[in-house]
Write a protein that holds these residues in place. Structure first.
Motif, PDB file in Angstrom:
ATOM      1  N   UNK A 217      72.582 -35.080   1.610  1.00 52.95           N
ATOM      2  CA  UNK A 217      74.008 -35.010   1.257  1.00 52.95           C
ATOM      3  C   UNK A 217      74.721 -33.961   2.109  1.00 52.95           C
ATOM      4  N   UNK A 218      76.075 -34.026   2.163  1.00 47.66           N
ATOM      5  CA  UNK A 218      76.826 -33.151   3.073  1.00 47.66           C
ATOM      6  C   UNK A 218      76.600 -31.663   2.829  1.00 47.66           C
ATOM      7  N   UNK A 219      76.556 -30.919   3.922  1.00 49.49           N
ATOM      8  CA  UNK A 219      76.449 -29.457   3.903  1.00 49.49           C
ATOM      9  C   UNK A 219      77.805 -28.863   4.262  1.00 49.49           C
ATOM     10  N   UNK A 220      78.200 -27.832   3.544  1.00 47.95           N
ATOM     11  CA  UNK A 220      79.408 -27.071   3.874  1.00 47.95           C
ATOM     12  C   UNK A 220      78.997 -25.682   4.330  1.00 47.95           C
ATOM     13  N   UNK A 221      79.757 -25.095   5.254  1.00 44.77           N
ATOM     14  CA  UNK A 221      79.405 -23.776   5.788  1.00 44.77           C
ATOM     15  C   UNK A 221      80.661 -22.964   6.058  1.00 44.77           C
ATOM     16  N   UNK A 222      80.587 -21.665   5.768  1.00 49.53           N
ATOM     17  CA  UNK A 222      81.698 -20.756   6.062  1.00 49.53           C
ATOM     18  C   UNK A 222      81.163 -19.468   6.668  1.00 49.53           C
ATOM     19  N   UNK A 223      82.007 -18.816   7.484  1.00 49.38           N
ATOM     20  CA  UNK A 223      81.720 -17.472   7.965  1.00 49.38           C
ATOM     21  C   UNK A 223      82.100 -16.469   6.884  1.00 49.38           C
ATOM     22  N   UNK A 224      81.282 -15.433   6.697  1.00 48.13           N
ATOM     23  CA  UNK A 224      81.652 -14.300   5.867  1.00 48.13           C
ATOM     24  C   UNK A 224      82.231 -13.209   6.771  1.00 48.13           C
ATOM     25  N   UNK A 225      82.874 -12.231   6.176  1.00 49.32           N
ATOM     26  CA  UNK A 225      83.549 -11.211   6.980  1.00 49.32           C
ATOM     27  C   UNK A 225      82.587 -10.341   7.770  1.00 49.32           C
ATOM     28  N   UNK A 226      81.321 -10.253   7.335  1.00 49.93           N
ATOM     29  CA  UNK A 226      80.346  -9.442   8.074  1.00 49.93           C
ATOM     30  C   UNK A 226      79.644 -10.231   9.171  1.00 49.93           C
ATOM     31  N   UNK A 227      80.077 -11.481   9.408  1.00 51.13           N
ATOM     32  CA  UNK A 227      79.485 -12.295  10.465  1.00 51.13           C
ATOM     33  C   UNK A 227      78.374 -13.214  10.008  1.00 51.13           C
ATOM     34  N   UNK A 238      67.248 -33.115  -4.498  1.00 51.72           N
ATOM     35  CA  UNK A 238      68.684 -33.169  -4.816  1.00 51.72           C
ATOM     36  C   UNK A 238      69.145 -31.999  -5.682  1.00 51.72           C
ATOM     37  N   UNK A 239      68.377 -30.890  -5.680  1.00 49.59           N
ATOM     38  CA  UNK A 239      68.840 -29.705  -6.386  1.00 49.59           C
ATOM     39  C   UNK A 239      69.872 -28.982  -5.514  1.00 49.59           C
ATOM     40  N   UNK A 240      70.894 -28.453  -6.162  1.00 46.65           N
ATOM     41  CA  UNK A 240      71.932 -27.735  -5.418  1.00 46.65           C
ATOM     42  C   UNK A 240      71.385 -26.436  -4.849  1.00 46.65           C
ATOM     43  N   UNK A 241      71.800 -26.100  -3.638  1.00 49.38           N
ATOM     44  CA  UNK A 241      71.325 -24.881  -2.998  1.00 49.38           C
ATOM     45  C   UNK A 241      72.483 -24.112  -2.347  1.00 49.38           C
ATOM     46  N   UNK A 242      72.337 -22.802  -2.342  1.00 48.41           N
ATOM     47  CA  UNK A 242      73.229 -21.920  -1.588  1.00 48.41           C
ATOM     48  C   UNK A 242      72.339 -21.057  -0.711  1.00 48.41           C
ATOM     49  N   UNK A 243      72.710 -20.922   0.560  1.00 41.85           N
ATOM     50  CA  UNK A 243      71.877 -20.140   1.478  1.00 41.85           C
ATOM     51  C   UNK A 243      72.741 -19.173   2.283  1.00 41.85           C
ATOM     52  N   UNK A 244      72.187 -18.002   2.571  1.00 45.30           N
ATOM     53  CA  UNK A 244      72.847 -16.981   3.385  1.00 45.30           C
ATOM     54  C   UNK A 244      72.070 -16.826   4.665  1.00 45.30           C
ATOM     55  N   UNK A 245      72.754 -16.918   5.808  1.00 46.46           N
ATOM     56  CA  UNK A 245      72.100 -16.913   7.115  1.00 46.46           C
ATOM     57  C   UNK A 245      72.568 -15.739   7.951  1.00 46.46           C
ATOM     58  N   UNK A 246      71.614 -15.101   8.607  1.00 49.51           N
ATOM     59  CA  UNK A 246      71.918 -14.038   9.578  1.00 49.51           C
ATOM     60  C   UNK A 246      71.977 -14.691  10.953  1.00 49.51           C
ATOM     61  N   UNK A 247      73.139 -14.663  11.589  1.00 51.10           N
ATOM     62  CA  UNK A 247      73.291 -15.344  12.877  1.00 51.10           C
ATOM     63  C   UNK A 247      72.440 -14.710  13.955  1.00 51.10           C
TER      64      UNK A 247
END
Length: 247
Positions: A217-227, A238-247
């Motif tokens: 299913x579709x993924x959404x992504x946003x930049x946070x203020x710290x990059x 199909x469980x909902x997930x939230x992930x935080x990524x270090x660029x």
């Protein structure tokens, strides 16, 4: 015969308390279009909602204070010739809003003080350059420019000119577009299951992440203020997930 296991939602026993009717916006025919984008946009002055309309696409703009049952004769913004897919308020002017449509155009509108008293059909600017529907709109955070769709175009809104065209980066439909806090990078999520960070001025791909979430299913992504990057999606079950990524 094996049975497919479906996980129960951890929120199944959580219930919200609805506001009273006089504090809600009631009797609005919200768009039934299945395109996966924002049907509602809000700023400190107005709320805008994409609505069902005959003969083209339309959206409604109401002052935040105008709650309760909405008159069926409420004026609409109705200049598109096909369904409106996305709307986004300008971050620099609370009376300017952009709309993207299946008619392959982006239109920029100026909402008068106090809201609409008659239908608004004439846009300030019409941006024509996409050959397919325009499903995503994202204003530049520091400059009045705009970008959209699986061919990304950065526009100078004041002159209706294309500043940058990125037509060779994405292989499929883009699900989300986000500028970073200073407008030097663009983050996208795509149907091909990749996150991409793009430097628009050089039209170059900076980094790429394959399958940030395993689900289809579709993924959404946003930049946070710290990059860092925040994504939402689904796992294999199909469980909902939230992930935080270090660029």
């Amino acid at each position: 015969m094996s049975r497919k296991v479906v996980r129960s939602s951890k929120y199944r026993h959580v219930f919200g308390q609805a506001l009273k009717a006089d504090q809600c916006y009631d009797d609005i025919r919200i768009s039934q279009n299945t395109w996966d984008s924002n049907f509602c946009a809000v700023n400190p002055v107005f709320i805008a909602m994409i609505v069902e309309a005959s003969g083209g696409g339309a959206f409604m703009v109401l002052p935040l204070s105008k709650c309760g049952r909405i008159d069926k004769a409420q004026p609409l913004v109705c200049g598109h010739t096909a369904v409106v897919l996305d709307i986004e308020w300008c971050p620099h002017n609370d009376h300017i809003i952009a709309s993207g449509s299946e008619d392959c155009t982006v239109m920029i509108w100026e909402i008068p003080e106090g809201g609409l008293t008659r239908p608004l059909t004439d846009a300030l600017v019409t941006l024509e350059g996409h050959s397919k529907r325009v499903g995503i709109i994202a204003w530049h955070p520091t400059v009045s420019q705009i970008g959209c769709d699986n061919v990304i175009i950065v526009w100078n809104v004041s002159t209706a000119e294309k500043v940058i065209v990125m037509d060779n980066v994405h292989t499929d439909t883009i699900y989300s577009v986000c500028w970073n806090h200073n407008g030097s990078r663009i983050l996208t999520s795509c149907k091909d299951k990749k996150l991409r960070v793009i430097e628009p001025r050089k039209n170059t791909l900076i980094m790429e992440k394959e399958k940030p979430h395993e689900g289809s299913r579709p993924v959404r992504a946003i930049f946070l203020t710290d990059g860092k990057i925040l994504t939402t999606g689904f796992g294999k079950m199909s469980e909902r997930q939230v992930a935080l990524w270090d660029t």
